[in-house]
Design an enzyme around this catalytic site. Structure first.
Site, mmCIF file in Angstrom:
data_model
loop_
_atom_site.group_PDB
_atom_site.id
_atom_site.type_symbol
_atom_site.label_atom_id
_atom_site.label_comp_id
_atom_site.label_asym_id
_atom_site.label_seq_id
_atom_site.Cartn_x
_atom_site.Cartn_y
_atom_site.Cartn_z
ATOM 1 N N LYS A 34 8.638 -5.086 6.962
ATOM 2 C CA LYS A 34 7.989 -3.968 6.275
ATOM 3 C C LYS A 34 9.061 -3.082 5.651
ATOM 4 C CE LYS A 34 4.672 -0.190 6.970
ATOM 5 N NZ LYS A 34 3.809 0.526 7.948
ATOM 6 N N GLY A 52 3.966 1.280 2.398
ATOM 7 C CA GLY A 52 5.006 0.267 2.353
ATOM 8 C C GLY A 52 4.511 -1.098 1.937
ATOM 9 N N THR A 53 5.473 -2.005 1.816
ATOM 10 C CA THR A 53 5.191 -3.388 1.441
ATOM 11 C C THR A 53 5.587 -4.290 2.608
ATOM 12 O OG1 THR A 53 5.645 -2.877 -0.874
ATOM 13 C CG2 THR A 53 5.636 -5.202 -0.246
ATOM 14 N N ASP A 75 -4.653 5.816 13.370
ATOM 15 C CA ASP A 75 -5.326 4.999 12.361
ATOM 16 C C ASP A 75 -5.788 3.672 12.961
ATOM 17 O OD1 ASP A 75 -6.360 4.665 9.786
ATOM 18 O OD2 ASP A 75 -4.574 3.644 9.052
ATOM 19 N N GLY A 118 0.825 -1.198 0.000
ATOM 20 C CA GLY A 118 0.000 0.000 0.000
ATOM 21 C C GLY A 118 0.858 1.246 0.000
#
Length: 452
Positions: A223, A206-207, A326, A203
């Protein structure tokens, strides 16, 4: 109906028809991973597509992204057997021909097996092929044993012998990383070596990869995040400035350790990116995925267990000067066996400040109303709002709409099957005026948590 029309895209049937060369397993694996995920999501949401085939899968020829389309042959998924088949004859499960009846998920697994067979061999399996495939020792020249096993387990004549749809994505063939270049699967981070197993997510922040620490076999998540436009911060105990996300994770993980917050095991900062090594407890899954398997909502007692942990994690972050910003279903991991919960991903976070924030980088549906009304919000009241949205979503299966919020704001909201204390907890969290909201530190003392 008005549907999205991604560009460039074409049907998988047309793509294969124009493809020059032999389809290899790696290509098929990319397609099947996405097709299986789409099929499972449909069933988890109570939908039987009933016509998964080449023509109903769109593929982007540049990225190989796949989308399932056309629900015209579909039905509501039920536990009872279906006595009519409206899909494509070549994908029809054999039990329908034999008994006049079939069930949704085993029939979906059969269609996915036919799909894989057609992708690899450019033809439908004939009766003799199916009898050969039902042999436990079936193999095909040029295919790995894992691929042959997946085809065999999908295309069992007896639906009770087929692999379950929920277990398909965990099959060895789909978990197999492309190891033609072994160096790509090994990552050195400081003094430890890690083997990348598969990608877990990708996203804007990051991956994330599943990995194994080679020294001791520990399962971890790695990450990788671009450093572009990222803030670097100095904190006590670290000689150099750190990416904000790393600094926040270190602070949140401070002593004493809190089990409800995912643990940062290691990190490394490069010139253009940084890497976090995080604990990856097994079995754990995202809370949103867990809810989908519960058909979208859960009972109040289960919600209380989850919310108590989410609230404690949020309180701990704020006590340690960290504003997660979040908190949502996707950022909470849950052990489906024990219901233990862990808060993860501080990529949207910031230091907790007494001064109001004037930008919001979290998820829109969890955004506190004062930000829309005044352009400003404060950390702890916003955290309380997000926790209220989280609980509403778990119990009601959707975000609160405007009428819901008006009733909640007037403490007039309730829902059949919920206790008075639970309804009051939601009302206390989701007050439009942040000054009227329950304080974050008082949340864990609410009667709903005390009523066990």
């Amino acid at each position: 109906m008005v549907l999205e029309r991604p560009v460039p895209c074409q049907s998988l049937f047309q793509y294969l028809k124009c493809y020059k060369g032999i389809m290899d397993e790696d290509f098929a694996r990319v397609i099947m991973n996405q097709a299986i995920f789409a099929a499972r999501m449909c069933c988890l949401r109570g939908v039987l597509h009933r016509d998964i085939k080449l023509e109903n899968l769109l593929i982007n020829p540049d990225t190989l992204e796949v989308k399932l389309i056309d629900f015209g042959c579909g039905a509501i998924l039920t536990d009872g057997g279906y006595t009519s088949f409206t899909g494509t004859r070549e994908y029809c499960p054999p039990e329908y021909h034999m008994t006049g009846q079939y069930h949704g998920e085993p029939a979906t697994v059969w269609s996915l097996g036919i799909l894989l067979f057609v992708i690899l061999f450019s033809k439908y399996p004939k009766r003799r092929h199916l009898h050969e495939i039902n042999d436990k020792n079936w193999t095909k020249a040029g295919l790995s044993k894992e691929c042959c096993d997946l085809i065999r387990r999908c295309l069992q004549i007896d639906p009770k012998q087929r692999i379950e749809l929920g277990k398909l994505s965990l099959h060895d063939w789909l978990m197999t990383a492309d190891k033609e270049n072994n160096n790509d699967t090994i990552m050195d981070i400081n003094s430890c070596r890690y083997e990348i197993v598969c990608q877990l997510g990708d996203g804007g922040f990051g991956t994330v990869y599943a990995a194994t620490r080679l020294d001791d076999g520990l399962q971890v998540a790695i990450k990788v995040v671009s450093s572009r436009n990222r803030m670097f911060i100095s904190i006590d105990g670290c000689s150099k400035p750190l990416p904000l996300e790393v600094a926040l994770q270190i602070l949140a993980d401070g002593d004493p350790r809190v089990e409800e917050i995912i643990q940062l095991l290691d990190w490394r900062v490069e010139s253009d990116h940084y890497i976090l090594v995080l604990e990856r407890p097994v079995p754990f899954e995202e809370l949103n995925w867990f809810l989908l398997q519960q058909m979208g909502t859960i009972q109040e007692d289960m919600a209380r267990v989850i919310m108590r942990q989410a609230t404690f994690a949020a309180q701990t972050c704020c006590r340690r000067g960290v504003f997660h910003q979040d908190i949502k279903l996707e950022k909470l991991l849950i052990n489906p066996d024990t219901l233990k919960v862990k808060l993860t991903d501080f990529g949207c976070g910031d230091f907790l400040s007494c001064v109001g924030y004037t930008s919001f980088v979290g998820t829109r549906e969890y955004c506190p109303p004062e930000y829309h009304m005044t352009g400003q919000y404060h950390g702890e009241p916003a955290t309380v709002w997000s926790l209220g949205i989280l609980l509403f979503l778990m119990l009601c299966g959707d975000f609160p709409n405007t009428p819901d919020l008006h009733m909640i704001d007037g403490h007039n909201w309730t829902k059949d099957g919920l206790s008075e204390e639970c309804s009051d907890f939601i009302c206390c969290c989701l007050q439009i005026n942040p000054k009227e909201r329950i304080e974050l530190e008082k949340l864990s003392l609410h009667d709903w948590f005390m009523d066990c």
